[in-house]
Scaffold this active site. Structure first.
Site, PDB file in Angstrom:
ATOM      1  N   TYR A 142       0.817  -1.207   0.000  1.00 20.67           N
ATOM      2  CA  TYR A 142       0.000   0.000   0.000  1.00 20.67           C
ATOM      3  C   TYR A 142       0.859   1.268   0.000  1.00 20.67           C
ATOM      4  CZ  TYR A 142      -4.750  -1.795   0.705  1.00 20.67           C
ATOM      5  OH  TYR A 142      -5.986  -2.379   0.546  1.00 20.67           O
ATOM      6  N   LYS A 192       3.148 -15.302   1.841  1.00 25.51           N
ATOM      7  CA  LYS A 192       3.470 -16.233   0.775  1.00 25.51           C
ATOM      8  C   LYS A 192       4.986 -16.383   0.700  1.00 25.51           C
ATOM      9  CE  LYS A 192       1.292 -16.893  -3.064  1.00 25.51           C
ATOM     10  NZ  LYS A 192       0.867 -18.321  -3.085  1.00 25.51           N
ATOM     11  N   ASP A 248      -6.355  -7.162   3.752  1.00 15.24           N
ATOM     12  CA  ASP A 248      -7.503  -6.513   3.117  1.00 15.24           C
ATOM     13  C   ASP A 248      -8.433  -7.575   2.532  1.00 15.24           C
ATOM     14  OD1 ASP A 248      -9.036  -4.350   2.115  1.00 15.24           O
ATOM     15  OD2 ASP A 248      -8.079  -4.575   0.163  1.00 15.24           O
TER      16      ASP A 248
HETATM   17  C1  IPM Z   1     -10.455  -1.362   3.878  1.00 24.06           C
HETATM   18  C2  IPM Z   1     -10.720  -0.674   2.568  1.00 24.06           C
HETATM   19  C3  IPM Z   1      -9.576   0.301   2.308  1.00 24.06           C
HETATM   20  C4  IPM Z   1      -8.315  -0.521   2.131  1.00 24.06           C
HETATM   21  C5  IPM Z   1      -9.811   1.266   1.146  1.00 24.06           C
HETATM   22  C6  IPM Z   1     -11.076   2.040   1.293  1.00 24.06           C
HETATM   23  C7  IPM Z   1      -8.631   2.191   0.970  1.00 24.06           C
HETATM   24  O1  IPM Z   1     -10.875  -1.621   1.549  1.00 24.06           O
HETATM   25  O2  IPM Z   1     -10.328  -0.656   4.901  1.00 24.06           O
HETATM   26  O3  IPM Z   1     -10.408  -2.587   3.899  1.00 24.06           O
HETATM   27  O4  IPM Z   1      -8.041  -1.021   1.037  1.00 24.06           O
HETATM   28  O5  IPM Z   1      -7.581  -0.628   3.103  1.00 24.06           O
HETATM   29 MG    MG Z   2     -10.937  -3.636   2.260  1.00 23.04          MG
END
Ligand code: IPM
Ligand code: MG
Length: 367
Positions: A142, A192, A248
């Site tokens: 991210y 992984k 996620d």
């Molecule tokens: C989550 C959401 C977020 C992420 C988005 C909205 C940026 O999917 O909190 O799981 O990907 O972390």
């Molecule tokens: Mg999410």
């Protein structure tokens, strides 16, 4: 002593309407339990962009750093799809997570008895399910550099980088082990390591930290196999620790086991502040659901349960958190259902505020 402070960021879509119900619950605890909070409210996401041209102003960011806890609704919506990436609603949320350094994201997936039939899995697979995914939230792909879309030869290349330092893995592993100690003393780490060096390092560091928690039974799984096991027999897990991206995905899958995304809260915790409390942001796992926004159809429970997590993790009021969770359990047992919990049965759903009212009544009954 001054009251503990709460910054409320309702955000976009259904965020404001579910947050309105949370505010009623907060007021209830002030009136009936003497738990007063200094509540302030501000904008985040698309609503902040509309007002200020940015999904999070520096002033709001500074406020978030000062308060005892932040409570967020949801961000995003189709209206903002056309915006430049750098000012998309999601950037506001990601900035909060990153600058508050909220590295441990706790996502419980708990199946309420009254809703066990509602899961897409068989009832015996999910009834009584109670697991927590600890997702690393401030690093990994991210945020890793280099990133971007570059020209290479006669085509473009999209680049993101998965990157974890030992200390980043160490601290989130510790959060997960500490949580496991307070629960079923079982921790499964997912990466992984078969294809990613970051996964190899992840496994090594988690194993090392595990030596300090001999009481916790530690296991490792490849994240794809973990996804499969989550659907096959989720009750084999207690606490799962994993990176930002896998977390996620796995948390959405785990959420759906319980029947509805509309039920699931989350806590994002950072290092302890001077007062000993962790920096913290609480938010429902669901999104802004623009398709039903403004219609009174949204389920406020995930957001209210997020406040329960705040009571437990930020304000040391585990008993009051349990009172609130129990009230919600009772309301569900009585048959109150928002539209997301009804399926095709043709029964009449309750509205967002009717659900809020039912929860307040159940809270009154708890006294
Ligand atoms: C989550 C959401 C977020 C992420 C988005 C909205 C940026 O999917 O909190 O799981 O990907 O972390
Ligand atoms: Mg999410």
């Amino acid at each position: 002593m001054s009251n503990p402070s709460l910054l409320i960021l309702p955000g976009d879509g259904i965020g404001p309407e579910v947050m309105a119900e949370v505010r009623r619950v907060i007021d209830w605890f002030g009136d009936k339990r003497g738990l007063k909070f200094d509540v302030s409210e501000d904008l985040v996401g698309g609503s902040a962009y509309d007002a200020h041209g940015t999904p999070l102003t520096d002033e709001t960011m500074a406020k978030a750093q000062e308060v005892d806890a932040v409570l967020l609704g949801a961000v995003g919506g189709p209206k903002y799809d056309v915006l430049d990436f750098s000012v998309k609603p999601e950037r506001g949320l990601l900035r909060l997570r990153k600058e508050m350094d909220l590295y441990a994201n706790l996502r419980p997936a708990q199946c309420f008895d009254a809703l066990a039939d509602f899961s897409s899995l068989k009832k015996d697979v999910v009834a009584g399910l109670d697991i927590v995914i600890v997702r690393e939230l401030t690093s990994g792909i991210y945020f890793g550099e280099p990133r971007g879309i570059i020209e290479e030869g006669n085509e473009r290349v999209g680049i993101n980088t998965q990157r974890y330092t030992e200390s980043e893995i160490d601290r989130v592993a510790r959060s997960a082990f500490e949580l496991a100690m307070r629960r079923g003393k079982k921790l499964c780490s997912m990466e992984k390591a078969n294809v990613m060096e970051s996964g190899i390092l992840w496994r090594e560091v988690v194993t090392e930290v595990g030596k300090e928690y001999p009481e916790v039974e530690l296991s490792h799984m490849y994240a794809d196999a973990g996804a499969m096991q989550l659907c096959r027999w989720p009750k084999q897990f207690d606490v799962i620790v994993t990176d930002n991206l896998f977390g996620d995905l796995l948390s959405d899958a785990a959420a759906m086991l319980t029947g509805s995304l509309g039920m699931l809260p989350s806590a994002s915790l950072g290092a302890p502040m001077a007062n000993g409390r962790p920096k913290a942001l609480y938010e429902p796992v669901h999104g802004s659901a623009p398709d039903i926004a403004g219609q009174g159809k949204a389920n406020p429970i995930a957001c209210i349960l997020s406040f329960a997590m705040a009571l437990r993790y930020s304000f040391d009021k585990g008993d009051e958190a349990t009172r609130l969770e129990q009230a919600i359990e009772n309301v569900l047992a009585k048959g109150y259902r928002t539209a997301d919990l009804l399926g095709e049965e043709g029964k009449q759903p309750v509205s967002t505020s009717e659900m809020g009212t039912a929860i307040l009544e159940a809270l009154d009954e708890s006294l």
